[in-house]
Design an enzyme around this catalytic site. Structure first.
Site, mmCIF file in Angstrom:
data_model
loop_
_atom_site.group_PDB
_atom_site.id
_atom_site.type_symbol
_atom_site.label_atom_id
_atom_site.label_comp_id
_atom_site.label_asym_id
_atom_site.label_seq_id
_atom_site.Cartn_x
_atom_site.Cartn_y
_atom_site.Cartn_z
ATOM 1 N N HIS A 188 42.975 30.420 65.400
ATOM 2 C CA HIS A 188 43.481 29.485 64.401
ATOM 3 C C HIS A 188 43.382 28.037 64.849
ATOM 4 C CE1 HIS A 188 45.101 32.982 62.221
ATOM 5 N NE2 HIS A 188 44.629 32.239 61.250
ATOM 6 N N ASN B 291 30.580 39.586 48.195
ATOM 7 C CA ASN B 291 31.220 40.057 49.436
ATOM 8 C C ASN B 291 31.441 41.566 49.369
ATOM 9 O OD1 ASN B 291 31.389 37.318 49.735
ATOM 10 N ND2 ASN B 291 33.564 37.181 49.293
ATOM 11 N N ASP B 292 32.037 41.994 48.257
ATOM 12 C CA ASP B 292 32.255 43.435 48.110
ATOM 13 C C ASP B 292 30.969 44.160 47.755
ATOM 14 O OD1 ASP B 292 34.928 44.180 48.766
ATOM 15 O OD2 ASP B 292 35.601 42.931 47.110
ATOM 16 N N CYS C 201 30.476 34.421 42.671
ATOM 17 C CA CYS C 201 31.627 33.794 43.323
ATOM 18 C C CYS C 201 31.809 34.299 44.752
ATOM 19 C CB CYS C 201 32.900 33.995 42.505
ATOM 20 S SG CYS C 201 33.352 35.715 42.321
ATOM 21 N N GLU D 247 31.103 43.682 41.400
ATOM 22 C CA GLU D 247 31.175 43.759 42.866
ATOM 23 C C GLU D 247 31.101 45.203 43.349
ATOM 24 O OE1 GLU D 247 34.851 42.005 44.286
ATOM 25 O OE2 GLU D 247 35.980 42.767 42.580
ATOM 26 N N ARG E 104 41.363 35.323 38.362
ATOM 27 C CA ARG E 104 41.079 36.736 38.599
ATOM 28 C C ARG E 104 42.419 37.453 38.708
ATOM 29 N NH1 ARG E 104 38.131 38.667 43.983
ATOM 30 N NH2 ARG E 104 40.081 38.170 45.006
ATOM 31 N N ARG F 70 41.883 33.380 43.325
ATOM 32 C CA ARG F 70 42.280 34.686 43.872
ATOM 33 C C ARG F 70 43.795 34.809 43.723
ATOM 34 N NH1 ARG F 70 37.764 33.524 47.750
ATOM 35 N NH2 ARG F 70 36.526 35.422 47.935
HETATM 36 C C1 PEP Z 1 33.746 39.213 46.437
HETATM 37 O O1 PEP Z 1 33.994 40.398 46.665
HETATM 38 O O2 PEP Z 1 32.612 38.712 46.565
HETATM 39 C C2 PEP Z 1 34.817 38.294 46.005
HETATM 40 C C3 PEP Z 1 34.551 37.064 45.619
HETATM 41 O O3 PEP Z 1 36.090 38.737 46.072
HETATM 42 P P1 PEP Z 1 36.940 38.878 47.421
HETATM 43 O O4 PEP Z 1 36.164 38.218 48.523
HETATM 44 O O5 PEP Z 1 38.246 38.223 47.147
HETATM 45 O O6 PEP Z 1 37.039 40.352 47.582
HETATM 46 MG MG MG Z 2 35.876 41.250 46.001
#
Ligand code: PEP
Ligand code: MG
Length: 539
Positions: A188, A451-452, A499, A428, A329, A293
């Site tokens: 951190h 990301n997911d 996103c 996702e 979201r 988020r």
């Molecule tokens: C994703 O999954 O790309 C996303 C934007 O949501 P999070 O990172 O919050 O799971």
């Molecule tokens: Mg996600």
């Protein structure tokens, strides 16, 4: 001149004098006590004082560098409130009849050892945190506090290691860089240095003779020059000027339309977690919020956040964005975001378990509370609602039906809301990408959560360090899926954006633009850099 090679954790150039920062050595004497009860009370009093101090630091950090970065102090506070931590200290006092200082030290030692033995770099970094909070209690118990250095201009702090609280309390007007022996890029302290924009290098062996020496830090390469010669200084000064030029260039991107050279407009939005980040989105000239988020409101709370408190938070974001688009979201907890008060079952494989919309559809009361709060806030700006982790058309229909119920409840009570709120979904999961042609008929927009999507397409857990190096975020399978999703969106006459983190990956943006992506939602401090890339793109 002496050249030392370390690892950069925050880029930038600094030239100045070394000041060695040393924490008061903790000489903790193991002492026997007669009255364990009285000693426990002494501990509890010191711990409560430490918690107060951490609260104070949380507010200071929130004010000075932003809420996301300030979270470390609320994590520290949670560590001190943790039942296991407290039980361990009290048990040691009672069983070994020793002073509170010793009990805290032994607890910190065993927890830090446990953290540093894990293979997970995030957890390893937490070893430093547990020591930091424990030192705080020990200092309170022993009445000894380390004084922050009263630095002169252009001071470069050299230290064995720096705790986040120490980093935050240093005088940023005078300290121009941090150099430490220990630490990690995900500690951190490194995160704080980055948000304060102070160059930082780790992994440099520090010795007392360095104190007062002239020094130059190259935070781009991680090289530290002691007694630098003129040639090095000139090179570094030029590097620094180049960076300033780059920054000015980015400033020039403010208030410019986000469009390609051929005049195609792209929506360039920002991702935020809490209302406090709106300032940063506005400062960086984001054209809207592409992903709020909302689960952060739940993560920060000790119990389910009320409709009223959520309404306040959404209203703040909408008002702060002053009529620009805000995509909220709905709750996405589960997987790596666990919240105790939800009492969710322990799962073997939580990334594939009960999370996000799956929870909302089974716990309608929680979902509807959130939807009512968003609806009520809708009259204060330009809101859209987005459902996460969708895998089927049925889920979308169910979620929309609950949204209609929430609207009906408000109408019945005569409470105002915007009637025409766009509803979108996150793409996702591989399932949603594959059936995006069908899903597109149900919604007003798609936002691709790379990301997911990446973790599910590649079957590589985004939390698992063992596969972190194998994750290819540009894998053909992911890019082809994105292409399909964008095409399906366009065929149905809706827009599709990204996103996830891939949207801020500057090396892939031209390819995404070629696919026809309509929107990118990125972290606020990336907005201007990405606008520049889009404006330079020619179809
Ligand atoms: C994703 O999954 O790309 C996303 C934007 O949501 P999070 O990172 O919050 O799971
Ligand atoms: Mg996600």
């Amino acid at each position: 001149m002496n050249t030392l090679i370390g690892k950069s954790v925050c880029s930038g150039i600094a030239i100045g004098r070394v000041e060695i920062y040393k924490r008061n050595a903790q000489m903790i004497k193991r002492e026997k006590v007669e009255d364990a009860h009285a000693e426990t009370e002494r501990y509890v009093e010191a711990r409560n004082k430490a918690i107060d101090e951490l609260e104070h630091l949380f507010y200071k950090a929130t004010r000075e560098i932003g809420e996301a970065e300030a979270q470390i102090f609320s994590i520290h506070k949670m560590m001190l409130e943790d039942i296991d931590y407290n039980e361990s200290v009290v048990n040691i006092i009672e069983k070994q009849m020793v002073n509170a200082e010793t009990a805290v030290l032994l607890t910190a030692d065993s927890l830090a050892k446990m953290f540093s033995e894990t293979e997970d770099t995030y957890m390893t970094a937490r070893a430093g945190d547990v020591r930091d909070v424990s030192d705080r209690i020990i200092n309170i118990l022993s009445g000894e506090r380390t004084k922050m250095p009263e630095s002169s201009e252009n001071t470069i702090i050299f230290a064995d290691d720096l705790a986040p609280s120490e980093t935050l309390q240093m005088d940023k007007t005078k300290i121009t860089a941090f150099v430490t022996e220990k630490g990690s890029a995900s500690s951190h302290t490194a995160i704080l240095a980055r948000s304060m924009g102070i160059p930082a290098v780790i992994g440099i062996k520090i010795s007392d003779e360095m104190d007062g020496q002239a020094v130059a830090v190259d935070g781009f390469t991680g090289i530290v020059y002691l007694d630098p010669n003129e040639e090095v200084l000139n090179k570094l000064r030029e590097k620094s000027r180049e960076r300033d030029r780059q920054r000015e260039l980015l400033e020039l991107m403010k208030n410019r339309p986000t469009e390609t050279k051929n005049g195609r407009k792209v929506k360039l939005y920002a991702n935020i977690g809490t209302p406090n980040e709106v300032g940063s989105a506005v400062f960086n000239d984001a054209e809207g919020i592409g992903l709020m988020r909302s689960e952060f409101l739940y993560l920060e709370s000790r119990d389910f956040p009320s409709e009223e408190s959520q309404f306040d938070a959404y209203k703040r974001v909408l008002e702060g964005m002053n009529g620009k688009m805000v995509i909220i979201r709905t709750l996405d907890i589960g997987a790596d975001k666990k919240i105790d008060y939800f009492n969710l079952p322990k799962e073997e494989n939580p990334a594939m378990g009960l999370r996000a919309i799956r929870i909302c559809l089974t716990r309608k009361d929680i979902f509807k509370t959130q939807l009512r709060a968003i609806l009520r806030a809708s009259i204060f700006g330009n809101v859209s609602i987005m459902f996460p982790m969708i895998v089927s058309v049925e889920e979308v229909k169910k979620a929309k039906a609950i949204l209609e119920e929430a609207k009906a409840e408000l109408r019945e009570k005569g409470i105002a809301y915007e009637y025409d709120i766009p509803v979108g979904i996150m793409i996702e999961t591989p399932a949603s990408a594959v059936i995006s042609d069908e899903l597109a008929k149900e919604v007003d927009f798609f936002s691709i959560g790379t990301n997911d999507l990446t973790q599910y397409v590649l079957a590589m857990d985004r939390q698992n360090m063992a596969v972190a190096d194998m994750v290819d975020t540009h894998h053909k399978a992911i890019l082809r899926m994105i292409n399909v999703v964008i095409n399906n969106a366009h065929k149905a006459g809706i827009w599709a954006g990204i996103c996830g983190e891939l949207g801020s990956d500057t090396s892939i943006i031209p390819e995404l633009l070629k696919m026809g992506v309509d929107e990118l939602s990125v972290s606020p401090n990336k907005v201007l850099e990405i606008r520049k890339i889009i404006r330079e793109y020619e179809e």
